[in-house]
Design a protein around this motif. Structure first.
Motif: not given
Ligand SMILES: Cc1cc2nc3c(=O)[nH]c(=O)nc-3n(C[C@H](O)[C@H](O)[C@H](O)COP(=O)(O)OP(=O)(O)OC[C@H]3O[C@@H](n4cnc5c(N)ncnc54)[C@H](O)[C@@H]3O)c2cc1C
Length: 298
Positions: A3-8, A30-37, A125-129
């Motif tokens: 899977v390419v991409g670690a946003g929501v 980009e790791m989840p907390v760094e994304t547009t999401s 931030q909480v949901h992506l983590a």
């Protein structure tokens, strides 16, 4: 499967694929907390995403999942009542069938009317983590890598690269729509407010557990990710006019994200690639519904 991409979008797809029995590795620049999401407000609301029939179905499916997740505070999801203000009277929104309790608000002086409904709000931030932890608990992996092209020779690749699909899928119909927000301290607000027709840009106030997201802007083609101080002042003024209780709220931080907009959201399998990108202003809103469709395509 990769899977390419670690946003929501990438994370929800990855979780559903692992749950369906696939072995899944997520790679992302980009790791989840760094994304547009992570910048998203993130109120459940089908905004800047088409086509209407598929978006309504994906949104309804996601709504049901979020309602379940809201039972557990660790997910960062809460169900909150709120009001969308209308400057002109309008028929019910095309996505009305996706929310169970939409009612017409008539107590809004200065407005032609409004819609009131309960919507999921995800504290990103909480949901992506939480999503990333869930993926790892299920046996999936997450690795930081920037790709120049989609890998070939994998059994199956899910392209959940958001705006990155401009290059990875060579998709010229993708374009950024810049959104700026101001995050202020919580001042005891429980309900969300949305005035999409406000002068200066869509104005919204989305309370979360410890802070409140104030927005926003909607700037097609703009790519500058630096918050503009003048725009921030305007957002604060618009939000305070909408919700006077924000008057003394302390500013905590500023953020900008580039919405990955496409004329239509792309969820489609082409050979060994499943594309899932172009969710515009509704990536959180569509996430679980699109992930279910990606599993079917896999
Ligand atoms: C100000 C603002 C407010 C918003 N509010 C809401 C809201 O209230 N509700 C809502 O539903 N939505 C909202 N959105 C929209 C939402 O944020 C997006 O639709 C969503 O984040 C898209 O998710 P995504 O996973 O597709 O993309 P992203 O979060 O951008 O993730 C893309 C991933 O792909 C990776 N990637 C890209 N290119 C490459 C490459 N070449 N190699 C490796 N990895 C790559 C990135 O590193 C990243 O990990 C808002 C957006 C903004 C900007």
């Amino acid at each position: 499967m990769l899977v390419v991409g670690a946003g929501v979008i990438g994370l929800t797809c990855a979780i559903r694929l692992v749950e369906a029995g696939h072995r899944v590795d997520v790679v992302a620049a980009e790791m989840p907390v760094e994304t547009t999401s992570s910048v998203a407000a993130a109120l459940w609301y089908p905004y800047r995403a088409l086509p209407q029939d598929r978006v309504t179905a994906w949104s309804a499916a996601s709504y049901d999942v979020f309602r379940e997740l809201a039972q557990d505070p660790a997910t960062g999801v809460a169900m909150r009542t709120g009001t969308e203000l209308l400057r002109e009277s309008q028929p019910d929104p095309w996505w009305a069938g996706a929310v169970p309790d939409l009612t017409h608000a008539t107590d809004l002086p200065g407005y032609a009317g409004g819609w009131r409904f309960t919507a999921p709000v995800a504290e990103m931030q909480v949901h992506l983590a939480w999503l990333a932890r869930r993926l790892e608990q299920l046996g999936g992996t997450l690795t930081r890598t920037r790709l120049d092209r989609l890998p070939e020779g994998e059994d199956l690749v899910v392209n959940a690269s958001g705006l990155g699909a401009e290059g990875l899928a060579e998709d010229p119909t993708m374009s950024p729509v810049r959104g700026q927000v101001v995050v202020v301290e919580q001042v005891g607000l429980e309900q969300w407010w949305l005035d999409p027709g406000a002068t200066g840009g869509p104005t919204y106030v989305v309370p979360r557990s410890r802070d409140i997201v104030l927005g926003g802007t909607d700037q097609p083609g703009e790519r500058d990710r630096t918050p503009d101080p003048a725009v921030a002042e305007d957002i604060l003024a618009r939000a305070k006019a909408l919700v006077p209780a924000l008057a003394g709220a302390r500013v905590l931080r500023h953020a900008v994200g580039l919405r990955p907009v496409r004329p239509q959201v792309r969820v489609e399998r082409v050979g060994d690639v499943i594309h899932c990108y172009g969710h515009g202003g509704a990536g959180m809103t569509l996430s679980w519904g699109c992930a279910a469709e990606v599993v079917e395509l896999a």
